[in-house]
Design an enzyme around this catalytic site. Structure first.
Site, PDB file in Angstrom:
ATOM      1  N   ASP A   8      12.159   0.710  -2.119  1.00 17.91           N
ATOM      2  CA  ASP A   8      11.887   0.217  -0.767  1.00 17.91           C
ATOM      3  C   ASP A   8      13.103  -0.548  -0.236  1.00 17.91           C
ATOM      4  OD1 ASP A   8      11.597  -2.009  -2.332  1.00 17.91           O
ATOM      5  OD2 ASP A   8       9.568  -2.502  -1.683  1.00 17.91           O
TER       6      ASP A   8
ATOM      7  N   ASP B 238       8.758   3.559  -4.883  1.00 19.57           N
ATOM      8  CA  ASP B 238       8.135   2.255  -4.628  1.00 19.57           C
ATOM      9  C   ASP B 238       6.945   2.412  -3.690  1.00 19.57           C
ATOM     10  OD1 ASP B 238       9.432   0.231  -6.038  1.00 19.57           O
ATOM     11  OD2 ASP B 238      11.064   0.100  -4.579  1.00 19.57           O
TER      12      ASP B 238
ATOM     13  N   LYS C 230       6.096   2.789  -8.442  1.00 15.18           N
ATOM     14  CA  LYS C 230       6.431   1.431  -8.912  1.00 15.18           C
ATOM     15  C   LYS C 230       5.760   0.419  -7.981  1.00 15.18           C
ATOM     16  CE  LYS C 230      10.836  -0.366  -8.580  1.00 15.18           C
ATOM     17  NZ  LYS C 230      10.694  -1.560  -7.720  1.00 15.18           N
TER      18      LYS C 230
ATOM     19  N   GLU D 140      14.021  -8.021 -12.548  1.00 16.31           N
ATOM     20  CA  GLU D 140      15.060  -8.307 -11.558  1.00 16.31           C
ATOM     21  C   GLU D 140      15.454  -9.782 -11.579  1.00 16.31           C
ATOM     22  OE1 GLU D 140      14.419  -6.566  -7.718  1.00 16.31           O
ATOM     23  OE2 GLU D 140      16.102  -7.642  -6.805  1.00 16.31           O
TER      24      GLU D 140
HETATM   25  O1  KIV Z   1      13.884  -1.099  -4.046  1.00 17.74           O
HETATM   26  C1  KIV Z   1      14.729  -1.148  -4.942  1.00 17.74           C
HETATM   27  O2  KIV Z   1      15.860  -0.687  -4.803  1.00 17.74           O
HETATM   28  C2  KIV Z   1      14.343  -1.784  -6.196  1.00 17.74           C
HETATM   29  C3  KIV Z   1      15.445  -2.058  -7.172  1.00 17.74           C
HETATM   30  C4  KIV Z   1      16.179  -3.252  -6.759  1.00 17.74           C
HETATM   31  C5  KIV Z   1      14.942  -2.154  -8.561  1.00 17.74           C
HETATM   32  O3  KIV Z   1      13.213  -2.082  -6.409  1.00 17.74           O
END
Ligand code: KIV
Length: 272
Positions: free
Chosen positions: A52, A91, A121, A190
């Protein structure tokens, strides 16, 4: 522990657990469109994350909150068309899973059905347990995300390192164990101290993937625009830049403008 690298024609959630067992570090990068995903996949990155973070790097928003489920599905669909080897994780965006487990499942199903992605995710631990369980029960692989979770940025107030204090570190460890127990195949960690990443990675048999989590994670993830140096104003300590595309692309484009203005492009050979 063997260090021999096995060739994977197609990376699956099982391959990732096997990589951890074999001591092989896992590579993960974001991609949001067909052309970039083709390059990332050809370079044999193990996991492609349709993050995201598209909200920031593709759409120019300050946070990841505004991106919608439809927009995530559009990005994921473009990426999936390009990918032959990597596992594609998408995501679930802010506002599409927090209210209740049924909504979470509906969002995960839309992503899987409409884009053809391989996994989703979600950010959080205990508080999203029921949603994660419901998605897993539908046969959809889930990756967790702990530590700095950008969808909660307004709760944290800043993008500084998380879980430096004992109580937050303890909660993170217990969330990580919970996510493993209920069936997640991996967890992004993270911006947390390297020592905490080490602790978590040693306690789990599923892989941890760090971004600003130090060298003890079982794998690493970066945002592709950061790695390529396209986001030149973003300079966190954890970021290693492999190119300076902001400058290189700017120079190439300026040269094109000059060539058009000076009538050197197109030349006789570049016309019909
Ligand atoms: O959205 C994204 O790029 C992420 C990464 C920072 C792991 O969740």
């Amino acid at each position: 522990m063997s260090t021999a690298k096995k060739e994977y024609k197609r990376v699956t959630v099982k391959s990732l657990v096997e990589m951890k067992k074999n001591g092989e570090k896992i590579s993960m990068l974001t991609a949001y469109d067909y052309s970039m995903a083709k390059i990332v996949d050809s370079a044999k990155v193990d996991i492609i994350l349709v993050g995201d973070s598209a909200s920031n790097v593709m759409a120019g928003h300050e946070t990841t909150l505004p991106i919608t489920l439809d927009q995530m599905i559009y990005h994921a669909t473009s990426v999936i068309r390009a990918v032959e080897r990597a596992l594609v994780v998408v995501d679930i965006p802010f506002g599409s899973y927090q209210s209740d487990p049924k909504e979470a499942l509906r969002s995960a199903i839309r992503i899987m059905k409409e884009s053809g992605a391989h996994a989703v995710k979600l950010e959080g631990g205990e508080e999203i347990k029921e949603s994660v369980k419901r998605i897993l029960n539908a046969g959809i692989p889930v990756m967790g995300h702990l530590g700095l979770t950008p969808q909660s940025i307004y709760k944290f107030g800043t993008y500084t390192v998380r879980a430096k204090e004992e109580s937050e570190a303890e909660k993170l460890i217990s969330d990580a164990k919970l996510l493993e127990k209920i069936g997640c195949f991996g967890i992004v960690l993270e911006k947390i101290p390297a020592s905490l990443t080490q602790k978590v990675s040693e306690k789990l048999s599923i892989p941890t993937i760090g971004i600003g989590g130090g060298k003890h994670a079982d794998g690493q993830v970066l945002v592709i625009h950061d790695l390529l140096g396209m986001t030149h104003e973003f300079n966190p300590r954890f970021l290693r830049r492999y190119m300076n595309l902001y400058e290189d692309m700017g120079n190439a484009i300026s040269q094109y403008v000059t060539d058009v203005k000076t009538k050197s492009f197109p030349s006789d050979d570049e016309q019909y």
